[in-house]
Design an enzyme around this catalytic site. Structure first.
Site, PDB file in Angstrom:
ATOM      1  N   ILE A  17       1.156  -1.121   0.210  1.00  0.00           N
ATOM      2  CA  ILE A  17       0.228  -0.428   0.450  1.00  0.00           C
ATOM      3  C   ILE A  17       1.048   1.933  -1.023  1.00  0.00           C
ATOM      4  O   ILE A  17       0.373   2.765  -0.173  1.00  0.00           O
ATOM      5  CB  ILE A  17      -0.949  -0.218   1.605  1.00  0.00           C
ATOM      6  CG1 ILE A  17      -0.153  -0.272   2.719  1.00  0.00           C
ATOM      7  CG2 ILE A  17      -1.595  -1.057   0.790  1.00  0.00           C
ATOM      8  CD1 ILE A  17      -0.695  -0.450   3.177  1.00  0.00           C
ATOM      9  N   GLY A  18       2.164   1.056   0.340  1.00  0.00           N
ATOM     10  CA  GLY A  18       3.198   2.400   0.317  1.00  0.00           C
ATOM     11  C   GLY A  18       4.690   1.743  -0.234  1.00  0.00           C
ATOM     12  O   GLY A  18       4.679   0.584   0.121  1.00  0.00           O
ATOM     13  N   ALA A  23      11.690   1.975   3.074  1.00  0.00           N
ATOM     14  CA  ALA A  23      10.569   1.235   2.948  1.00  0.00           C
ATOM     15  C   ALA A  23       9.775   1.015   2.771  1.00  0.00           C
ATOM     16  O   ALA A  23       9.159   1.924   1.538  1.00  0.00           O
ATOM     17  CB  ALA A  23      10.316   0.891   4.815  1.00  0.00           C
ATOM     18  N   LYS A  24       9.038  -0.656   2.580  1.00  0.00           N
ATOM     19  CA  LYS A  24       7.959  -0.509   1.702  1.00  0.00           C
ATOM     20  C   LYS A  24       6.698  -1.263   2.870  1.00  0.00           C
ATOM     21  O   LYS A  24       6.814  -1.805   3.766  1.00  0.00           O
ATOM     22  CB  LYS A  24       7.895  -2.566   0.627  1.00  0.00           C
ATOM     23  CG  LYS A  24       6.984  -2.088  -0.059  1.00  0.00           C
ATOM     24  CD  LYS A  24       7.204  -3.570  -1.138  1.00  0.00           C
ATOM     25  CE  LYS A  24       8.835  -3.110  -2.060  1.00  0.00           C
ATOM     26  NZ  LYS A  24       8.626  -4.157  -3.024  1.00  0.00           N
ATOM     27  N   VAL A  25       5.700  -0.646   2.605  1.00  0.00           N
ATOM     28  CA  VAL A  25       4.115  -0.835   3.170  1.00  0.00           C
ATOM     29  C   VAL A  25       3.725  -1.986   2.808  1.00  0.00           C
ATOM     30  O   VAL A  25       3.423  -1.331   1.975  1.00  0.00           O
ATOM     31  CB  VAL A  25       4.108   0.836   3.279  1.00  0.00           C
ATOM     32  CG1 VAL A  25       2.254   0.471   5.020  1.00  0.00           C
ATOM     33  CG2 VAL A  25       4.606   1.320   4.455  1.00  0.00           C
ATOM     34  N   ASP A 134       9.683  15.194   8.749  1.00  0.00           N
ATOM     35  CA  ASP A 134       9.578  15.149   7.058  1.00  0.00           C
ATOM     36  C   ASP A 134       7.730  15.315   7.330  1.00  0.00           C
ATOM     37  O   ASP A 134       6.979  14.449   6.638  1.00  0.00           O
ATOM     38  CB  ASP A 134       9.743  13.060   6.806  1.00  0.00           C
ATOM     39  CG  ASP A 134       9.779  13.623   5.609  1.00  0.00           C
ATOM     40  OD1 ASP A 134       9.954  14.211   4.368  1.00  0.00           O
ATOM     41  OD2 ASP A 134       9.830  11.902   4.992  1.00  0.00           O
TER      42      ASP A 134
END
Lengths: 446, 219
Positions: A17-18, A23-25, A134
């Protein structure tokens, strides 16, 4: 298109989803409780390369303790041989960014409401020594009830170096405080306040206060806080934003001063916090102290994430008969603003076909996770229009593409839709016996 | 009807009525009055009687009184608490309250359950869901084979019908909704948070300004 079920410990892992720099979500479900979660997956090598272990461990420990209704909750941390998994609350309502894009800009009251929630969240974390670093609309999520949830708090340490800022902000640091850009040491609290000010400006203006084609000019304007408030900002709003977007971090307004400002206090209801719970940090220690017998089990190979899978009720909820918003929009004539079609092609083929056709029509294309945003100039050259297409899986090998106007003239949209679907004909599935043209003609009936 | 008629000619509801409605809903007095302006414009669009008919409701949503829709009909039926075939202002406000962002999750779940229980059986049954799904597909000019529709229903009922008895009760619905929160997206109207801004034809006059002060004081 068979999907392999993948599990990390007790979490059944679904689609991506991201995707960020480090990082990958992934979407996942707790198979014990049924609760939806988001899993942020990071490679251990990345953390080691940047010598961030202790800092990340500290910040994740704090985030596990933090409980605030406007902050995405961190449930736990797990590790395998090569990866670290951060288990987060899943937030359903999408990004505030999408809402701004959709609506153009928000009213002063609505903007203030989100800003109040944002300040509550940021203040709560600052009091515990955690800074976001951020903050931008893409990190602000909305839950199913429209409440703000700040994401990635305490997880942005990885982007601290100057070079990485360019990557995380897609090449331009529009939300970053001037002292951060100049790469001298900086106060995390003051920097976050600046970012909040930029976000407030964007909510109310619909565009960025600092935006230049070339970086040197952009940096100069940010360092000088050279921006103009649009005419629809009230005098109070203008004055409030100017206090926040002060390029000198020492004289910039602080959060406690923001709280006392009459602009901020209007219709403000302090959030009720629960008691601080006793929180177990054993999982964080296990992950970062590299105890091997604490590794979580990973099962089966990673497969490609697919589009969102829709159940019958989610499909039914698409009906315009269930959308009461037109009751409150007395000035807009009804035209079918939502259109959709079915396809039996693989989801990736659908996406690439949409992208190819859009580019051939001279449109700007933004794609992410089976969602495509197309932007172009309206036929009469007066304004912009934008369309969002999203692919959903409704049955095995059967996808629905939802097409909706995000901005622009409705007449332009329907001309676009007819033209676009004509070009997409090869991927649109129609049952036998249906004439393609008659179908399109029927869809255009008002 | 004499009573209703006398009510309809009033410019605003009596102050005590607005206060009562504000007390039992998430709306402020000022918002109740804004809703009255809205209600008056949509409820008098076909018949000037101060009551909202199903046709007027359809017209307000679709801007076309000939448009019929199974879902809009269903919402209207739930708003029509007194089962008179028309909705008065008080029931309109009380019913609309469930769509307010501040309304409780419990109320939203309960309303959505009744919404999808098309035939008022006390359960969400598979034939009802199929009927609604087909209506959505028809509305969207999408045609799916019957076996595909059955596949979608199978998948959904595997997840929602925990007792596997072919229907969803309130307990199963609550569990399902909490696992799939996007099912409740339709239950929240962000407009309602900011109704005096979202409904621009509502203009403050000196009387209303005073009321705003009173409201602020009360808070």
């Amino acid at each position: 298109m068979k999907k392999v079920r993948r599990k990390i410990g007790k979490y059944e892992v679904g689609r991506t989803i991201g995707e960020g720099t480090f990082a990958k979500v992934k979407f996942a479900r707790n198979s014990e409780t049924g609760e939806s979660v988001a899993i942020k997956v990071m490679a251990k090598t990345t953390i080691l390369q940047h010598r961030m272990v202790e800092q990340i461990k500290r910040e994740i420990s704090i985030m596990k303790i933090v409980r605030h209704p406007n902050i995405v909750r961190l449930h736990e941390v797990l590790a395998s041989q090569t990866k670290i998994y951060i288990i987060l609350e899943f937030v359903m309502g999408g990004e505030l960014y999408d809402k701004i894009v959709q609506l153009g800009k928000l009213s002063e009251n609505e903007s203030r409401h989100y800003f109040q929630q944002l300040i509550d969240a940021v203040d709560h974390c600052h009091r515990k020594g955690v800074y976001h670093r951020d903050l931008k609309p893409e990190n602000l999520l909305l839950d199913a009830y429209g409440n703000l949830k700040v994401s990635d708090f305490g997880l942005s340490a990885l982007t601290k170096q100057g070079a990485d800022l360019l990557h995380t902000t897609c090449g331009t640091p529009n939300y970053v405080a001037p002292e951060v850009l100049s790469n001298r040491g900086y106060d995390g609290a003051a920097a976050d306040v600046w970012s909040c000010g930029v976000i407030l400006y964007v909510l109310m203006a619909g565009y960025l206060p600092f935006e230049e084609a070339d970086l040197p000019t952009l940096y100069r304007r940010i360092n000088a806080a050279e921006f103009v408030c649009p005419f629809w900002f009230s005098a109070d709003t203008k004055s409030f934003i100017q206090k926040i977007l002060d390029p000198n971090p020492k004289t910039r307004v602080k959060i406690e001063e923001i709280r006392k400002d009459p602009w901020f206090k209007k219709n403000y209801f302090p959030v009720k916090l629960g008691e601080d719970e006793q929180v177990n940090l054993d999982d964080v220690r296990a992950v970062f102290d590299d105890i091997e017998d604490q590794y979580v089990s990973e099962r089966s190979e990673i497969t490609e994430g697919g589009p969102l899978i829709m159940n019958a009720f989610e499909m039914i909820a698409l009906s315009q008969g269930l959308n009461l918003s037109p009751l409150f929009d007395r000035h807009q004539d009804y035209v079918k603003r939502q259109t959709r079609f079915v396809s039996r092609k693989p989801a990736k083929v659908i996406i690439s076909s949409i992208e190819a056709v859009a580019e051939s029509m001279g449109l700007k294309v933004h794609s992410r996770n089976y969602k495509v945003r197309l932007e172009g100039v309206s036929a009469n050259r007066v304004g912009q229009f934008a369309v969002v297409l999203e692919v959903f899986e409704v049955a095995p090998s059967l996808f629905m593409v939802d097409v909706r106007k995000a901005t622009g003239d409705t007449f332009d949209y329907h001309k676009f839709y007819k033209n676009f679907c004509g070009k997409l004909g090869n991927i649109i599935w129609r049952p036998a016996g249906t004439m393609p043209n008659s179908n399109l003609r029927k869809q255009m009936t008002l | 009807m004499g009573c209703m008629n006398s009510k309809s000619v009033r410019k605003f509801p009596a102050r005590e009525d607005s206060l009562d409605l504000a007390a039992e809903t998430a709306f402020t007095v000022n918002e109740v009055e804004a809703l009255f302006v809205l209600f008056r414009s949509i409820s008098n669009s076909i018949v000037n009687d101060g009551l909202l008919s199903k046709e007027e409701f359809q017209l307000a949503i679709f801007k076309n009184k000939k448009k019929d829709n199974i879902f809009a009909n269903r919402i209207f039926d739930l708003f029509d608490v007194k089962k008179l075939g028309v909705v008065d202002f008080e029931d309109f406000v009380r019913s609309l309250n469930v769509f307010h962002p501040n309304a409780s999750l419990k109320d939203k779940i309960a309303f959505s359950f009744r919404l999808y229980d098309l035939h008022n059986t006390g359960f969400i049954e598979r034939p009802e869901v199929k009927e609604m799904l087909i209506a959505l597909l028809f509305e969207s000019d999408m045609k799916l084979a019957d076996d595909v529709i059955e596949t979608i229903l199978d998948k959904t009922f595997v997840e929602a019908d925990l007792k596997q008895d072919g229907k969803i009760d309130t307990e199963e619905w609550e569990t399902f909704v909490k696992r799939n929160p996007s099912v409740l997206k339709i239950m929240t109207l962000p407009y309602l948070r900011d109704i005096t801004i979202s409904f621009p034809s509502f203009i403050f006059n000196s009387t209303n300004v005073e009321r705003v002060d009173e409201t602020s004081t009360r808070l």
